[in-house]
Design a protein around this motif. Structure first.
Motif, mmCIF file in Angstrom:
data_model
loop_
_atom_site.group_PDB
_atom_site.id
_atom_site.type_symbol
_atom_site.label_atom_id
_atom_site.label_comp_id
_atom_site.label_asym_id
_atom_site.label_seq_id
_atom_site.Cartn_x
_atom_site.Cartn_y
_atom_site.Cartn_z
ATOM 1 N N GLY A 1 -36.375 -55.747 51.445
ATOM 2 C CA GLY A 1 -36.896 -54.934 52.537
ATOM 3 C C GLY A 1 -36.232 -53.571 52.586
ATOM 4 N N GLY A 2 -34.912 -53.543 52.345
ATOM 5 C CA GLY A 2 -34.209 -52.264 52.346
ATOM 6 C C GLY A 2 -34.630 -51.382 51.186
ATOM 7 N N ALA A 3 -34.821 -51.997 50.011
ATOM 8 C CA ALA A 3 -35.224 -51.213 48.838
ATOM 9 C C ALA A 3 -36.653 -50.694 48.978
ATOM 10 N N ALA A 4 -37.518 -51.474 49.632
ATOM 11 C CA ALA A 4 -38.907 -51.057 49.808
ATOM 12 C C ALA A 4 -39.041 -49.979 50.884
ATOM 13 N N ALA A 5 -38.052 -49.894 51.774
ATOM 14 C CA ALA A 5 -38.111 -48.911 52.856
ATOM 15 C C ALA A 5 -37.698 -47.515 52.403
ATOM 16 N N LYS A 6 -37.158 -47.389 51.216
ATOM 17 C CA LYS A 6 -36.750 -46.073 50.741
ATOM 18 C C LYS A 6 -37.982 -45.194 50.524
ATOM 19 N N ALA A 7 -37.863 -43.916 50.895
ATOM 20 C CA ALA A 7 -39.014 -43.012 50.827
ATOM 21 C C ALA A 7 -39.291 -42.537 49.408
ATOM 22 N N VAL A 8 -38.250 -42.260 48.659
ATOM 23 C CA VAL A 8 -38.423 -41.735 47.299
ATOM 24 C C VAL A 8 -37.348 -42.335 46.394
ATOM 25 N N PRO A 9 -37.616 -42.369 45.094
ATOM 26 C CA PRO A 9 -36.581 -42.818 44.157
ATOM 27 C C PRO A 9 -35.417 -41.836 44.115
#
Length: 475
Positions: free
Chosen positions: A411-419
């Motif tokens: 969930g935390g990794a998917a919430a990131k806006a950009v790489p």
């Protein structure tokens, strides 16, 4: 024995009448048989399974009825014949044979007993202690066909496939004391240098039952060339060379140096000076290993799926290893996702902090291991990029392994806006490779790759929706 077998009638008679001894044999009746003959009977009666119990009323390799087993003294060894050792079953079989003759067994199985009168375990026979024999001697016990070769006090098994290529002469096998034969360890002691008895230049050192390859540089630098170099059976060496050192083993470079490592899943994890005593590593055996092997193991990480925590216990957090990165497992997921059913491995905390801070490898395809979120994601610069069904196949991710990861971490990794800056992206709507810079994208040209500045191996294929939302950076 088959249902039609003649049951040993004397057993029932002895029980009912309280007879003290079996019947005396008549003239010409067999009174004993060799172990080889008993093996043939067992092969016929029970396919050679000395511990068989098919609940047909007969037990063990020689298929004793319970009344016969008890009447002839079997209870001194075990309640039922199948619970006794092979030798104990044969000793009771000898008593039945002396009392009833070969007819106690079925017609098709009694043949080996008719003309064989050898004592299977002669009391007067004294077998040597294998410890008194030199390394390289082939040995066996009087009770079985298995052959071992003595290597520094161990009895290494010799497979049938080893005999010809390894040049073992079965005519020189020495029969040794059975108890001492069975007590022989089957792997040479730690530090033994070995090679394939069949030949070849490769040399190995035995550590915790595993054969570690010794490089040419290690051969002299680590002093292995000063040790006896012993030939071992090919089949055993193949298995030992393919095995992994036990988890928790502490090792160092045999050639010297202060660095110490703990083995976890085949990887050698560095132990800091503070952890050496604080985490109790100094209380474990510290084994020398070839430097070449250690260098490879120190660059490895515990396998994906390994569950780890800090050995020191100062941080109670638990992590799941995926492609070299330690992903945090929440308390709820620990039991809900079944991680509590796996072996929890203690690892050096300094190493663990680095593994937890490392972004999951670009291009790794993941999904929530609990199944609560059915979406599949691809990792790009620490960001979990969602994939549609069309993306999953169209971008070729259906050919890769799909890794289950903790949902809270995902969930935390998917919430990131950009790489993260520096990530190289390629979407199917354009041949342009983009480099993420300051939350935007910058186009790269062929010259950037031709010069070796960037590598196509680092490019992550992502859906067009991701590159489309990134503003184009200039300059």
């Amino acid at each position: 024995m088959p249902a039609a077998r003649k049951k040993p009638a004397l057993a029932a008679t002895a029980v009912l009448l309280g007879l003290a001894a079996p019947l005396v044999l008549g003239a010409g009746q067999a009174s004993a048989a060799s172990v080889a003959s008993w093996d043939q009977v067992a092969q016929c009666e029970s396919s050679g399974d000395w511990s068989i119990n098919t609940h047909n009323g007969y037990y063990g390799g020689l298929q004793f009825s319970q009344s016969t087993w008890l009447a002839y003294g079997g209870a001194q060894y075990a309640p039922y014949a199948n619970q006794a050792t092979k030798q104990q079953q044969i000793l009771i079989g000898e008593k039945v044979l002396a009392g009833q003759g070969p007819t106690a067994w079925s017609v098709r199985c009694r043949g080996p007993l008719i003309n064989d009168h050898a004592d299977p375990y002669p009391a007067t026979t004294s077998y040597p202690d294998p410890a008194s024999l030199p390394t390289g001697t082939l040995v066996k016990s009087p009770a079985g066909p298995d052959v071992r070769v003595l290597i520094n006090g161990a009895g290494v098994p010799v497979a049938g496939s080893d005999v010809a290529p390894d040049g073992y002469d079965l005519g020189k096998v020495v029969t040794v004391d059975e108890a001492r034969f069975n007590a022989l360890p089957t792997t040479p002691p730690p530090g033994t240098v070995v090679h394939d008895q069949a030949g070849g230049a490769a040399r190995y050192v035995v550590v915790a039952g595993v054969a570690l390859r010794i490089s040419a540089a290690d051969w002299t630098a680590a002093g292995y060339n000063t040790r006896a170099d012993l030939g071992v059976p090919s089949a055993w060496l193949k298995g030992a060379a393919g095995a992994t050192l036990p988890a928790g083993l502490v090792v160092h470079d045999q050639a010297g140096g202060a660095a110490r490592y703990v083995v976890v899943g085949g990887a050698a994890l560095p132990i800091s000076g503070a952890e050496w005593t604080a985490d109790g590593y100094n209380t474990r055996a510290d084994l020398g290993v070839p430097g070449g092997w250690l260098a490879t193991a120190a660059n490895a990480t515990p396998p994906t799926g390994t569950v780890v925590t800090g050995q020191g216990g100062t941080d109670p957090s638990i992590y799941l290893m995926v492609n070299g990165t330690a992903l945090h497992i929440s308390g709820a997921e620990w039991t809900a996702n079944g991680y509590d059913k796996q072996t929890l491995m203690g690892v050096p905390e300094a190493w663990l902090q680095g593994a937890a801070a490392k972004p999951l490898r670009n291009g790794t395809v993941v999904k929530d291991s609990s199944g609560a979120d059915p979406t599949v994601y691809v990792m790009a610069g620490g960001m979990a990029v969602p994939l549609t069904g069309a993306d999953f196949t169209g971008l070729g991710y259906d050919t890769q392994s799909l890794m289950g990861v903790p949902g809270s971490w995902l969930g935390g990794a998917a919430a990131k806006a950009v790489p993260a800056d520096g990530t190289l992206l390629l979407s199917p709507d354009t041949p342009t490779v983009w480099r993420v810079v300051g939350g935007g994208k910058q186009a790269l040209v062929a010259a950037d790759f031709d010069s070796g500045r960037y590598s196509f191996a680092d490019v992550v294929k992502v859906p067009a929706a991701l590159t489309a939302k990134l503003p184009t950076a200039t300059g």
